[in-house]
Design a protein around this motif. Structure first.
Motif, mmCIF file in Angstrom:
data_model
loop_
_atom_site.group_PDB
_atom_site.id
_atom_site.type_symbol
_atom_site.label_atom_id
_atom_site.label_comp_id
_atom_site.label_asym_id
_atom_site.label_seq_id
_atom_site.Cartn_x
_atom_site.Cartn_y
_atom_site.Cartn_z
ATOM 1 N N LEU A 1 0.855 -1.199 0.000
ATOM 2 C CA LEU A 1 0.000 0.000 0.000
ATOM 3 C C LEU A 1 0.885 1.241 0.000
ATOM 4 O O LEU A 1 0.667 2.166 -0.787
ATOM 5 N N VAL A 2 1.861 1.267 0.892
ATOM 6 C CA VAL A 2 2.962 2.241 0.809
ATOM 7 C C VAL A 2 4.135 1.471 0.231
ATOM 8 O O VAL A 2 4.533 0.424 0.757
ATOM 9 N N LYS A 3 4.672 1.952 -0.892
ATOM 10 C CA LYS A 3 5.643 1.194 -1.681
ATOM 11 C C LYS A 3 7.067 1.362 -1.163
ATOM 12 O O LYS A 3 7.466 2.453 -0.761
ATOM 13 N N ALA B 1 15.215 1.802 1.582
ATOM 14 C CA ALA B 1 15.442 3.251 1.698
ATOM 15 C C ALA B 1 14.272 3.940 2.377
ATOM 16 O O ALA B 1 14.414 5.049 2.886
ATOM 17 N N ASN B 2 13.108 3.289 2.371
ATOM 18 C CA ASN B 2 11.940 3.843 3.070
ATOM 19 C C ASN B 2 11.080 2.698 3.607
ATOM 20 O O ASN B 2 11.136 1.580 3.092
ATOM 21 N N PRO B 3 10.287 2.951 4.632
ATOM 22 C CA PRO B 3 9.407 1.912 5.167
ATOM 23 C C PRO B 3 8.217 1.671 4.248
ATOM 24 O O PRO B 3 7.880 2.503 3.412
ATOM 25 N N SER B 4 7.587 0.514 4.417
ATOM 26 C CA SER B 4 6.441 0.146 3.592
ATOM 27 C C SER B 4 5.436 -0.630 4.432
ATOM 28 O O SER B 4 5.741 -1.077 5.544
ATOM 29 N N ILE B 5 4.241 -0.804 3.881
ATOM 30 C CA ILE B 5 3.228 -1.649 4.517
ATOM 31 C C ILE B 5 2.430 -2.324 3.414
ATOM 32 O O ILE B 5 2.221 -1.742 2.342
ATOM 33 N N SER B 6 2.036 -3.562 3.653
ATOM 34 C CA SER B 6 1.359 -4.321 2.603
ATOM 35 C C SER B 6 0.224 -5.161 3.169
ATOM 36 O O SER B 6 0.174 -5.475 4.355
ATOM 37 N N GLY C 1 13.599 -8.238 -1.143
ATOM 38 C CA GLY C 1 13.182 -7.352 -0.062
ATOM 39 C C GLY C 1 11.745 -7.539 0.365
ATOM 40 O O GLY C 1 11.446 -7.760 1.545
ATOM 41 N N SER C 2 10.811 -7.480 -0.572
ATOM 42 C CA SER C 2 9.395 -7.553 -0.217
ATOM 43 C C SER C 2 8.988 -8.923 0.309
ATOM 44 O O SER C 2 7.903 -9.070 0.886
ATOM 45 N N ALA C 3 9.838 -9.940 0.131
ATOM 46 C CA ALA C 3 9.519 -11.279 0.626
ATOM 47 C C ALA C 3 9.369 -11.303 2.144
ATOM 48 O O ALA C 3 8.656 -12.146 2.689
ATOM 49 N N CYS C 4 10.017 -10.376 2.832
ATOM 50 C CA CYS C 4 9.923 -10.358 4.297
ATOM 51 C C CYS C 4 8.513 -10.005 4.767
ATOM 52 O O CYS C 4 8.175 -10.235 5.923
ATOM 53 N N ARG C 5 7.687 -9.457 3.864
ATOM 54 C CA ARG C 5 6.310 -9.113 4.228
ATOM 55 C C ARG C 5 5.326 -10.243 3.939
ATOM 56 O O ARG C 5 4.127 -10.064 4.158
ATOM 57 N N SER C 6 5.811 -11.383 3.444
ATOM 58 C CA SER C 6 4.909 -12.482 3.056
ATOM 59 C C SER C 6 4.823 -13.597 4.084
ATOM 60 O O SER C 6 4.097 -14.559 3.875
ATOM 61 N N ILE C 7 5.527 -13.488 5.188
ATOM 62 C CA ILE C 7 5.544 -14.570 6.180
ATOM 63 C C ILE C 7 4.247 -14.583 6.995
ATOM 64 O O ILE C 7 3.623 -15.628 7.175
ATOM 65 N N GLU C 8 3.844 -13.414 7.459
ATOM 66 C CA GLU C 8 2.642 -13.319 8.294
ATOM 67 C C GLU C 8 1.485 -12.745 7.494
ATOM 68 O O GLU C 8 1.658 -12.178 6.417
ATOM 69 N N GLY C 9 0.277 -12.861 8.044
ATOM 70 C CA GLY C 9 -0.919 -12.435 7.336
ATOM 71 C C GLY C 9 -1.376 -11.037 7.709
ATOM 72 O O GLY C 9 -0.806 -10.382 8.573
ATOM 73 N N GLY C 10 -2.412 -10.590 7.013
ATOM 74 C CA GLY C 10 -2.999 -9.274 7.286
ATOM 75 C C GLY C 10 -2.126 -8.153 6.779
ATOM 76 O O GLY C 10 -1.591 -8.192 5.681
ATOM 77 N N ASN D 1 4.229 -4.490 8.254
ATOM 78 C CA ASN D 1 5.179 -3.382 8.107
ATOM 79 C C ASN D 1 6.575 -3.911 7.839
ATOM 80 O O ASN D 1 6.964 -4.952 8.376
ATOM 81 N N TRP D 2 7.325 -3.166 7.048
ATOM 82 C CA TRP D 2 8.758 -3.430 6.910
ATOM 83 C C TRP D 2 9.460 -2.083 6.774
ATOM 84 O O TRP D 2 9.037 -1.237 5.984
ATOM 85 N N GLY D 3 10.507 -1.906 7.553
ATOM 86 C CA GLY D 3 11.266 -0.660 7.534
ATOM 87 C C GLY D 3 10.979 0.164 8.775
ATOM 88 O O GLY D 3 9.837 0.277 9.228
ATOM 89 N N GLU D 4 12.023 0.742 9.338
ATOM 90 C CA GLU D 4 11.877 1.519 10.564
ATOM 91 C C GLU D 4 11.027 2.758 10.328
ATOM 92 O O GLU D 4 11.228 3.501 9.370
ATOM 93 N N HIS D 5 10.064 2.944 11.242
ATOM 94 C CA HIS D 5 9.207 4.125 11.203
ATOM 95 C C HIS D 5 8.962 4.552 12.643
ATOM 96 O O HIS D 5 8.490 3.752 13.457
ATOM 97 N N GLN D 6 9.271 5.794 12.931
ATOM 98 C CA GLN D 6 9.310 6.224 14.330
ATOM 99 C C GLN D 6 7.960 6.135 15.033
ATOM 100 O O GLN D 6 7.909 6.002 16.263
#
Length: 360
Positions: free
Chosen positions: A30-32, A43-48, A165-174, A177-182
């Motif tokens: 959703l955020v790329k 380089a930036n955080p994301s959410i999927s 990189g994006s594979a780390c977001r495929s382990i869990e459901g729903g 987030n990936w990438g540090e965001h304060q």
């Protein structure tokens, strides 16, 4: 957790041979995430959204070798030997050997298949590399029976990231987030985490109908696309925008505001493609039918007041996102007016899923 936390101590068990099968889904950001640093750091955080029907099934067979010299593996895709995949898996093994020191001790056979077209912009590397990472973690779990499930999941995501990189977001459901965001505690550049804040019921079982505009190989690989962000004239502002949009989505997920959700998601999709169109060299990955679909989405929303929106990965195919409560009318519209823009009228009806599953 740091990289050092994923380096194992001496294993307590010995395994001569075995076989394990995992099924892992793709995801749609959703955020790329676009642009990366060394070692697959974003380089930036994301959410999927983790998907359900778009998935890779991987079986890993392993047998202990007499010597531990070099990586020894065979690859089969859709039942056929796939030598073209070797360089990517070789590089993956080289990256993760320090975290899985048993890799050179076994002969591996990797058999994998997708439920969707490979390399067509549906994140096949995300589902494929996460499935392989999970298979390797299942072997490590046999070597280290005391490993807990939380560590298993974290390390699987960490390893998957080093493959794609994006594979780390495929382990869990729903939502993941990936990438540090304060403003989202627990987020990390090293692995994905399940989104931990409140999510309105509007976003439960969200629908994703994927229109296959072009099933061919992508014009530009994701690796090359990410590299084009180095020195890109708009890169720093784009990275800042991703942080801002994550903050917006945090409030949107809590309130359930679908109109604001649409604004963020569609803007992110168009920004991703704008980055590619303004890089050097530049790429135009949308096809004429991609634009036809986008305009149809705008018309449908204006006419009905419903909440259909689009997003795009690095390709021509279109992900149509909409809430489950609007599924009947929206799917009827898609089938009657959108399939004419798809290659051979093909599409995939998907929805948010529960993450990867071990099958055997």
């Amino acid at each position: 957790m740091t990289e050092k936390d994923f380096i194992p101590k001496e294993y307590s068990a010995e395994i001569e041979e075995g076989k394990v099968t995992w099924q892992s889904p793709s995801n749609i950001a959703l955020v790329k995430y676009w642009g990366k640093k060394e070692n697959q750091v974003p380089a930036n955080p994301s959410i999927s959204f983790t998907l359900d029907s778009c998935r890779t099934t991987t079986t890993l067979s392993f047998q202990k070798k007499e010597n531990a010299e070099g990586f020894d593996f065979e690859l089969f895709f859709e039942g056929e030997k796939k030598e073209s995949f070797r360089p990517k898996i070789q590089k993956f093994f080289e990256r993760i050997e320090v975290y899985l020191p048993f890799l050179k001790e076994y002969r591996f056979k990797v058999e994998t298949s997708n439920s969707f077209p490979h390399s067509s912009g549906i994140a096949s590397s995300a589902s494929g590399m996460s499935a392989l990472a999970l298979c390797l973690m299942s072997l490590e779990k046999q070597l280290d029976p005391e490993m807990n499930s939380e560590y298993f999941t974290r390390k699987a995501s960490f390893l998957a990231r080093l493959g794609s990189g994006s594979a780390c977001r495929s382990i869990e459901g729903g939502l993941v987030n990936w990438g540090e965001h304060q403003n989202i505690p627990g987020t990390s550049d090293l692995y994905g985490i399940k989104y931990s804040h409140e999510v309105h019921e509007n976003f439960r079982n969200y629908q994703d109908t994927i229109l296959l505009v072009d099933k061919g190989e992508k014009q530009v690989s994701s690796t090359l696309g990410h590299d084009l962000m180095n020195g890109h004239p708009y890169a720093e502002r784009r990275f800042q925008q991703a942080h801002e949009n994550l903050d917006l989505l945090k409030g949107i997920f809590e309130s359930g505001d679908l109109s604001e959700f649409i604004k963020v998601v569609e803007s992110e999709a168009l920004t991703l493609h704008a980055m590619m169109m303004t890089s050097q060299p530049y790429f135009l990955l949308m096809k004429p039918n991609t634009l036809e679909i986008i305009n149809k989405v705008f018309d449908f929303r204006a006419r009905t007041g419903m909440h259909l929106c689009f997003t795009l990965d690095a390709g021509a195919n279109v992900h149509l996102l909409y809430p489950e409560k609007e599924k009947k009318e929206t799917l009827e519209f898609i089938k009657s007016e959108m399939l004419q823009f798809c290659e051979n009228g093909q599409y995939i009806a998907d929805n948010v899923g529960s993450g990867a599953k071990q099958l055997a």
